[in-house]
Design an enzyme around this catalytic site. Structure first.
Site, PDB file in Angstrom:
ATOM      1  N   ASN A   1       0.799  -1.224   0.000  1.00 26.82           N
ATOM      2  CA  ASN A   1       0.000   0.000   0.000  1.00 26.82           C
ATOM      3  C   ASN A   1       0.838   1.283   0.000  1.00 26.82           C
ATOM      4  O   ASN A   1       0.431   2.284  -0.572  1.00 26.82           O
ATOM      5  CB  ASN A   1      -1.005   0.000   1.155  1.00 26.82           C
ATOM      6  CG  ASN A   1      -0.361  -0.154   2.516  1.00 26.82           C
ATOM      7  OD1 ASN A   1       0.737  -0.699   2.644  1.00 26.82           O
ATOM      8  ND2 ASN A   1      -1.050   0.300   3.547  1.00 26.82           N
TER       9      ASN A   1
ATOM     10  N   GLU B   1       4.216  -4.208  12.284  1.00 25.18           N
ATOM     11  CA  GLU B   1       3.179  -3.210  12.036  1.00 25.18           C
ATOM     12  C   GLU B   1       2.057  -3.926  11.296  1.00 25.18           C
ATOM     13  O   GLU B   1       2.192  -4.249  10.116  1.00 25.18           O
ATOM     14  CB  GLU B   1       3.736  -2.049  11.206  1.00 25.18           C
ATOM     15  CG  GLU B   1       4.821  -1.252  11.895  1.00 25.18           C
ATOM     16  CD  GLU B   1       4.334  -0.494  13.111  1.00 25.18           C
ATOM     17  OE1 GLU B   1       3.108  -0.293  13.244  1.00 25.18           O
ATOM     18  OE2 GLU B   1       5.163  -0.111  13.942  1.00 25.18           O
TER      19      GLU B   1
ATOM     20  N   CYS C   1      -3.475   1.246   6.774  1.00 30.29           N
ATOM     21  CA  CYS C   1      -3.629   0.577   8.076  1.00 30.29           C
ATOM     22  C   CYS C   1      -4.437   1.411   9.065  1.00 30.29           C
ATOM     23  O   CYS C   1      -5.180   0.868   9.878  1.00 30.29           O
ATOM     24  CB  CYS C   1      -2.258   0.271   8.675  1.00 30.29           C
ATOM     25  SG  CYS C   1      -1.335  -0.979   7.767  1.00 30.29           S
TER      26      CYS C   1
END
Length: 460
Positions: free
Chosen positions: A138, A234, A268
């Site tokens: 992303n 993450e 996210c």
């Protein structure tokens, strides 16, 4: 030599080819990085590391348009968002260049202990070695640099495995560092499937740390495999954004358009759950829905496009199915919900239940649920009723209430009068629960990419 096609998520056409690494290639990359660390990087002076990072920033900045075009092709990222990602990536490099010169230690007051008179105690920081960096699709440029830049600033070397769908920008980034003067072997790129080369990038004895951004399922397995190695994960989120009656409702509505739908919601910390206090609920919707409906979806290479495709047709179908499932369970689509190939319209869903997938799981799609609430206690419980906890947004003009909510939310970060998807690259970023372990943000990443050593001197 095995090659794989890189496919445009918008056109479905091949936009490039890259070599797939074997396990042997990955092992060789690690060995090369280890040798470079031992013989070059660990003793490279701070001013040289800083200079390399500054030069890399200059080169990358000069190639902004080229990188933005590639991000549009391989990731389906609208051009203006691609330019924004390049700008942030340049900033990450400059933060790291500055931090490279700040790595220090401390003096320990040895005479604080009985018998410590006439002794000097020092704590120094040293680079840890080879870092395995595994990055997602992303933000293929900026999230790679959140791992590479602090690693090099601290004097480490890196083996980088980018997402298989977006390897071209990483390959270009390797060339940027090479031109900037990074020693050969300090950055080695391997492209391949996790099933093929993932294990060795985690378990190899010469890897000192693994830093991963991706799904919780993969991250949890990675952590089990890593043993005593350092790990930063993450992972996902379904970020709550809370709007109280005393907030600037118009500003909140405007902010949360981008907060929910930037890069087709594939962020996210994208605003996935918007909680609005009951008296302002309808006002918010009246402001919000027309703004969402104005968003232009389409070809990411066109200047006017605001929302491009999702990363693949399969992901778009999955997101569409989640929306349809919610509707079958009683939810209402206020706007959007229609899919054309990998393009899913920005979708706002009302009348939800908290156990619907679009609420309790990570949608990673242009889907947001708007939910009314009455009291602060109620919304805190709802916001925390999640397996995730990365970042949240709170809109209120009552500073006491804002700080109370910030303390109560189970997240790694909270923004007041800002959306959850706002991130700067110089603060500690990382979540709790299934959102991961460890922190990014250049200075904070460097702390876990160095180790401390105590040195004492007896003057007696």
């Amino acid at each position: 030599m095995r090659l794989t096609n890189v496919i445009s998520p918008y056109t479905g056409e091949t936009v490039g080819k890259v070599k797939l690494a074997t396990k042997e290639d990955a092992a060789n990359a690690i060995e090369s990085a280890y040798e470079t660390f031992q013989h070059t990087m660990k003793t490279l002076p701070a001013y040289k590391r800083s200079s390399i990072l500054h030069k890399a920033a200059q080169i990358l900045e000069s190639r902004t348009e080229e990188f933005a075009q590639v991000l549009a092709l391989e990731a389906g990222k609208p051009l203006k968002d691609g330019r924004g990602e390049v700008g942030r990536a340049v900033q990450v490099l400059r933060f790291a260049a500055d931090e490279a010169k700040k790595i220090g230690g401390e003096l320990v007051p040895m005479d604080a202990a009985i018998g410590g008179e006439n002794r000097i105690g020092m704590v120094k920081r040293y680079p840890i070695g080879v870092i395995s960096a595994i990055t997602p699709f992303n933000f293929p440029l900026n999230l790679a640099l959140h791992k590479l830049a602090p690693a090099f600033a601290a004097g480490n070397t890196v083996v980088l495995k980018p997402a298989g769908k977006t390897p071209i920008s990483s390959s270009m980034l390797v060339e940027v560092f090479k031109e900037a003067g990074l020693p050969n072997g300090a950055l080695n790129l391997v492209v391949g499937s996790g099933s093929e080369i993932g294990d060795i990038l985690v378990t190899h004895e010469k890897i000192s740390k693994v830093t991963f951004t991706g799904s919780p399922a993969v991250g949890i397995n990675l952590k089990k495999q890593a043993g005593l190695k350092r790990v930063t994960l993450e992972l996902g989120s379904n970020s709550p954004n809370i709007i109280f009656n005393d907030a600037d409702i118009e500003k909140a509505a405007q902010s949360l358009v981008r907060g929910a739908f930037a890069f087709a919601g594939q962020v996210c910390i994208s605003a996935q759950r918007i909680y609005v206090q009951k008296d302002s609920y309808q006002k918010f919707l009246d402001l919000y829905l027309p703004l969402v409906e104005k968003l232009k979806t389409g070809d990411p290479s066109e200047e006017t496009t605001e929302i491009g495709p999702m990363i693949s047709l399969d992901e778009a179908k999955r997101a569409e199915e989640w929306v349809q499932e919610a509707v079958e369970q009683g939810a209402k689509i206020a706007t959007g919900g229609k899919r054309t190939d990998a393009l899913l319209e920005p979708t706002v869903v009302l009348d939800i239940k908290h156990d619907m997938k679009i609420v309790c799981q990570e949608t990673f799609a242009p889907i947001v649920s708007v939910i009314p609430f009455e009291t602060a206690e109620e919304v805190i419980r709802a916001a925390n009723d999640s397996d995730f906890g990365l970042q949240a947004g709170v809109f209120t003009n009552n500073i006491n209430q804002a700080l109370k909510i910030a303390d109560a939310l189970e997240t790694g970060g909270v923004w007041i009068n800002e959306t959850s998807n706002y991130r700067q690259d110089n603060y500690p970023y990382g979540g709790v629960k299934l959102s991961g372990v460890g922190k990014e943000g250049v200075k904070y990443a460097m702390e876990d990419m160095t180790e401390t050593k105590f040195v004492g001197i007896n003057l007696n």
